[in-house]
Design an enzyme around this catalytic site. Structure first.
Site, short mmCIF file in Angstrom:
data_model
loop_
_atom_site.label_atom_id
_atom_site.label_comp_id
_atom_site.label_asym_id
_atom_site.label_seq_id
_atom_site.Cartn_x
_atom_site.Cartn_y
_atom_site.Cartn_z
N HIS A 1 0.82 -1.21 0.00
CA HIS A 1 0.00 0.00 0.00
C HIS A 1 0.86 1.26 0.00
CE1 HIS A 1 -4.16 0.84 -0.15
NE2 HIS A 1 -4.42 1.07 1.12
N ASN B 1 -7.04 6.78 3.81
CA ASN B 1 -8.43 7.16 3.56
C ASN B 1 -8.69 8.66 3.63
OD1 ASN B 1 -8.66 4.41 3.47
ND2 ASN B 1 -10.18 4.24 5.10
N ASN C 1 -9.38 4.00 -1.77
CA ASN C 1 -9.89 5.02 -0.86
C ASN C 1 -9.05 6.29 -0.86
OD1 ASN C 1 -12.04 3.43 -0.02
ND2 ASN C 1 -10.86 2.46 1.60
N ASP D 1 -0.87 2.32 -5.42
CA ASP D 1 -0.95 0.89 -5.70
C ASP D 1 -2.27 0.55 -6.38
OD1 ASP D 1 -2.04 1.66 -3.04
OD2 ASP D 1 -2.70 -0.42 -2.98
#
Length: 197
Positions: free
Chosen positions: A23, A70, A116, A95
């Site tokens: 991530h 997020n 997100n 990613d």
């Protein structure tokens, strides 16, 4: 008149425990670009770690939001607004679960695709009309990762050895592609980066 400043945003999560995870590949790209300029120094600014460098004939604002994925848009919108960066001069690097590990894809606009961080940026700046460099990280079941692993856990795992080697090779190609983009040829950058399947 060609733009003289660009905003490069790498997405990831803050904290040592997330370093090197799938991530956080956006952070890794920003660090690779910063490495091309030996004087780059990151400091805290507007919920991000940011560095301003002169590279490839322009000013680059390198940004790593520290809000957790997020809420990435909370940091990004501050840089866009303060530096008056047109969205055509912003690339967000992140990613992508839906592409195999190491695949590259530079696109402009489109939906968040379930990411997100991208959704937060679109919501915060009020437009999807910026460039995104997607870097494939595969899905559970690739490599030695069990297919039943939840996606939210998978994205926080590290790359396996073979994947790490591929990602390391891709980093130099990503930097070349970003240079092509910044030097004024988005189509050439797309053709180059999107050729890495």
């Amino acid at each position: 008149m060609p733009p003289d400043s660009f905003l490069l945003v790498g997405l990831g999560n803050p904290g040592a425990q997330y370093s090197g995870t799938r991530h956080n590949i956006g952070f890794d790209v920003i660090d690779a670009v910063a490495g091309k300029d030996g004087s780059a120094v990151f400091s805290g600014k507007w919920n991000a770690l940011a560095a301003k460098v002169s590279l490839w004939g322009v000013t680059l604002h390198l940004v790593k939001p520290q809000t957790y994925m997020n809420l990435s848009g909370k940091a990004v919108v501050r840089f866009v607004d303060f530096f008056k960066i047109p969205l055509s001069s912003m690339i967000v690097i992140h990613d992508d679960l839906d592409m195999k590990t190491g695949r590259l894809k530079l696109v402009r606009g489109g939906g968040a695709g379930g990411h997100n961080g991208i959704r937060s940026i679109v919501d915060s700046i009020g437009s999807p009309d910026f460039y995104r460099l997607k870097i494939g990280i595969g899905r559970p079941g690739s490599g030695s990762t069990p297919p039943q692993m939840p996606v939210e856990r998978y994205v926080l795992t590290s790359f396996h050895q073979e994947e790490s080697q591929l990602i390391a090779e891709r980093m130099s190609e990503v930097v070349v592609g970003l240079q092509k983009f910044i030097e004024g040829d988005a189509n050439q950058a797309m053709n180059f980066l999107n050729s890495f399947k």
